[in-house]
Design a protein around this motif. Sequence first.
Motif, PDB file in Angstrom:
ATOM      1  N   ASN A 161      11.414   6.764  -2.253  1.00 62.87           N
ATOM      2  CA  ASN A 161      12.402   5.780  -1.788  1.00 62.87           C
ATOM      3  C   ASN A 161      11.849   4.369  -1.673  1.00 62.87           C
ATOM      4  O   ASN A 161      12.314   3.583  -0.850  1.00 62.87           O
ATOM      5  N   ARG A 162      10.865   4.035  -2.504  1.00 62.65           N
ATOM      6  CA  ARG A 162      10.328   2.675  -2.480  1.00 62.65           C
ATOM      7  C   ARG A 162      10.100   2.183  -3.907  1.00 62.65           C
ATOM      8  O   ARG A 162      10.250   2.935  -4.874  1.00 62.65           O
ATOM      9  N   GLU A 163       9.760   0.915  -4.020  1.00 58.65           N
ATOM     10  CA  GLU A 163       9.503   0.316  -5.325  1.00 58.65           C
ATOM     11  C   GLU A 163       8.016   0.013  -5.478  1.00 58.65           C
ATOM     12  O   GLU A 163       7.280  -0.072  -4.489  1.00 58.65           O
ATOM     13  N   PHE A 164       7.590  -0.168  -6.725  1.00 56.37           N
ATOM     14  CA  PHE A 164       6.192  -0.453  -7.042  1.00 56.37           C
ATOM     15  C   PHE A 164       6.113  -1.666  -7.953  1.00 56.37           C
ATOM     16  O   PHE A 164       6.998  -1.882  -8.784  1.00 56.37           O
ATOM     17  N   VAL A 165       5.043  -2.434  -7.818  1.00 53.60           N
ATOM     18  CA  VAL A 165       4.943  -3.685  -8.548  1.00 53.60           C
ATOM     19  C   VAL A 165       4.944  -3.453 -10.063  1.00 53.60           C
ATOM     20  O   VAL A 165       5.486  -4.263 -10.832  1.00 53.60           O
ATOM     21  N   ALA A 166       4.369  -2.334 -10.518  1.00 50.89           N
ATOM     22  CA  ALA A 166       4.289  -2.090 -11.970  1.00 50.89           C
ATOM     23  C   ALA A 166       5.629  -1.738 -12.595  1.00 50.89           C
ATOM     24  O   ALA A 166       5.739  -1.658 -13.824  1.00 50.89           O
ATOM     25  N   ARG A 223      12.913   7.933  20.519  1.00 50.77           N
ATOM     26  CA  ARG A 223      14.055   7.352  19.814  1.00 50.77           C
ATOM     27  C   ARG A 223      13.605   6.709  18.505  1.00 50.77           C
ATOM     28  O   ARG A 223      14.289   6.790  17.480  1.00 50.77           O
ATOM     29  N   VAL A 224      12.438   6.069  18.553  1.00 49.23           N
ATOM     30  CA  VAL A 224      11.861   5.501  17.331  1.00 49.23           C
ATOM     31  C   VAL A 224      11.546   6.609  16.333  1.00 49.23           C
ATOM     32  O   VAL A 224      11.834   6.496  15.137  1.00 49.23           O
ATOM     33  N   ALA A 225      10.959   7.709  16.815  1.00 46.32           N
ATOM     34  CA  ALA A 225      10.605   8.835  15.945  1.00 46.32           C
ATOM     35  C   ALA A 225      11.841   9.422  15.273  1.00 46.32           C
ATOM     36  O   ALA A 225      11.830   9.713  14.066  1.00 46.32           O
ATOM     37  N   ARG A 226      12.910   9.584  16.039  1.00 45.22           N
ATOM     38  CA  ARG A 226      14.143  10.139  15.471  1.00 45.22           C
ATOM     39  C   ARG A 226      14.712   9.209  14.405  1.00 45.22           C
ATOM     40  O   ARG A 226      15.206   9.665  13.363  1.00 45.22           O
ATOM     41  N   HIS A 227      14.657   7.913  14.674  1.00 43.84           N
ATOM     42  CA  HIS A 227      15.140   6.930  13.696  1.00 43.84           C
ATOM     43  C   HIS A 227      14.307   7.005  12.416  1.00 43.84           C
ATOM     44  O   HIS A 227      14.855   7.018  11.304  1.00 43.84           O
ATOM     45  N   ASN A 228      12.983   7.061  12.560  1.00 40.18           N
ATOM     46  CA  ASN A 228      12.112   7.128  11.388  1.00 40.18           C
ATOM     47  C   ASN A 228      12.364   8.396  10.579  1.00 40.18           C
ATOM     48  O   ASN A 228      12.375   8.379   9.339  1.00 40.18           O
ATOM     49  N   ALA A 229      12.550   9.527  11.272  1.00 38.86           N
ATOM     50  CA  ALA A 229      12.820  10.794  10.584  1.00 38.86           C
ATOM     51  C   ALA A 229      14.130  10.734   9.817  1.00 38.86           C
ATOM     52  O   ALA A 229      14.255  11.272   8.707  1.00 38.86           O
ATOM     53  N   GLN A 230      15.108  10.066  10.399  1.00 34.97           N
ATOM     54  CA  GLN A 230      16.400   9.908   9.726  1.00 34.97           C
ATOM     55  C   GLN A 230      16.237   9.053   8.476  1.00 34.97           C
ATOM     56  O   GLN A 230      16.802   9.361   7.416  1.00 34.97           O
ATOM     57  N   GLU A 231      15.452   7.973   8.576  1.00 37.89           N
ATOM     58  CA  GLU A 231      15.205   7.111   7.421  1.00 37.89           C
ATOM     59  C   GLU A 231      14.490   7.877   6.301  1.00 37.89           C
ATOM     60  O   GLU A 231      14.719   7.628   5.119  1.00 37.89           O
ATOM     61  N   ALA A 232      13.625   8.813   6.700  1.00 32.78           N
ATOM     62  CA  ALA A 232      12.890   9.611   5.716  1.00 32.78           C
ATOM     63  C   ALA A 232      13.731  10.749   5.156  1.00 32.78           C
ATOM     64  O   ALA A 232      13.330  11.408   4.189  1.00 32.78           O
ATOM     65  N   GLY A 282       0.807  -1.216   0.000  1.00 38.10           N
ATOM     66  CA  GLY A 282       0.000   0.000   0.000  1.00 38.10           C
ATOM     67  C   GLY A 282       0.841   1.266   0.000  1.00 38.10           C
ATOM     68  O   GLY A 282       1.983   1.283   0.468  1.00 38.10           O
ATOM     69  N   LEU A 283       0.267   2.356  -0.514  1.00 34.96           N
ATOM     70  CA  LEU A 283       1.011   3.608  -0.640  1.00 34.96           C
ATOM     71  C   LEU A 283       1.407   4.207   0.703  1.00 34.96           C
ATOM     72  O   LEU A 283       2.264   5.086   0.759  1.00 34.96           O
ATOM     73  N   HIS A 284       0.779   3.739   1.794  1.00 38.50           N
ATOM     74  CA  HIS A 284       1.212   4.238   3.105  1.00 38.50           C
ATOM     75  C   HIS A 284       2.593   3.697   3.481  1.00 38.50           C
ATOM     76  O   HIS A 284       3.240   4.225   4.384  1.00 38.50           O
ATOM     77  N   LYS A 285       3.039   2.686   2.767  1.00 38.41           N
ATOM     78  CA  LYS A 285       4.367   2.126   3.023  1.00 38.41           C
ATOM     79  C   LYS A 285       5.422   2.991   2.329  1.00 38.41           C
ATOM     80  O   LYS A 285       5.875   2.690   1.231  1.00 38.41           O
ATOM     81  N   ARG A 286       5.805   4.072   2.975  1.00 42.24           N
ATOM     82  CA  ARG A 286       6.765   5.002   2.376  1.00 42.24           C
ATOM     83  C   ARG A 286       8.185   4.433   2.362  1.00 42.24           C
ATOM     84  O   ARG A 286       9.017   4.843   1.573  1.00 42.24           O
ATOM     85  N   GLY A 287       8.457   3.555   3.325  1.00 41.97           N
ATOM     86  CA  GLY A 287       9.802   2.991   3.411  1.00 41.97           C
ATOM     87  C   GLY A 287      10.615   3.526   4.569  1.00 41.97           C
ATOM     88  O   GLY A 287      11.703   3.018   4.856  1.00 41.97           O
TER      89      GLY A 287
END
Length: 388
Positions: A220-225, A266-275, A159-164
Amino acid sequence: MQKVDLIATATFGLESVVAEEVKNLGYENVTVDNGKVMFSADLSAIPKTNLWLRTADRIRLKIGEFKATTFDELFEQTKALPWADWIPENATFPVEGKSVKSTLFSVPDCQAIVKKAVVESLKKTYKTEWFAETGPLFKIEVALLKDVATLTIDTTGAGLHKRGYRELIGAAPLKETMAAALILLSRWKPDRVLVDPFCGSGTIPIEAALIGQNIAPGMNREFVAESWPIIPKNLWRDARAETHDLAQYDRKLEIIGTDIDEDILRVARHNAQEAGVDDQIHFQRMAMNELRSKRKYGYIICNPPYGERLGDYNQAERLYKEMGNVFRELDTWSYYVITSHEEFEKYFGRQASKKRKLYNGNLKVDYYQFFGPRPPRPKQDAPNHSLI
């Protein structure tokens, strides 16, 4: 370039938000129905919409639509559709289904009949009696609503909510698509401070930063198409290049996320870094009742505990009273609160300027919107060089 009919599926209540996004991408003849937004475009819209739509659930390619009240009608009309125009001989093509208020109510039977019809259609083109199904994925859906069958192929994959970026999540997380919708509905502007005093794993602040810097959510993600031979590779390459060209990485934002739980921060900071937006968000451990600001105008957008999923219902009501007292001090700010508590306004101590019904997963919620005054316009003869 080949024209296609596309459907952007949407959470109930967000159809108009998705439709506005589709129009902002330059597509016309947009129509809206429950849970979906339909439009026609050329083939390049498949990469573009998957990469850019922030609030849609997924992008489906519409192959055909017809009335079907018998299994024979479903089989023959499905078989007549141009499946070989899209599905290569080695494709993997499972069939999903759903049926609402239709004569053909048995979903497993409908799935089996559609699968058989697609196989028969492909046999005519590829002159074979058996398909190994070892190649790219073409997930077909047969959706029956009031005896009308709509046949689509999913172009998105996860799903598109999966930004990565959200590898780590907290309890009762808000989907990225819903967080983006809350921000877009608020009409927040990137030159205004935004605070989430219940930021949890950081979804609202991160989505705000992506919006503020015009970063495509699917960058930063892939799509099936992407594996479909019918879509030229250069369309995906060009669409991805455009996401980098249009991103405004130099735009400075003032986004703040606070929470009382240092572990979840700490989780939020990690996620922000990934984004890739960690330098635009300040995360801080703070109780909600400590919230203060010297800024004259700003936005609060938050998803506080409802009492249904986390903690106690009475505790949530006490929290809403406390929120009312704290937010009242920020009397020139605008604030936006999503909750399933039907008496939120009573405990908050103020009636919302506007209320919108949404669904957070399967849970009915309301989005309470409290509009603050508009800041004065800067004088035209005195240019404003400040971003915040």
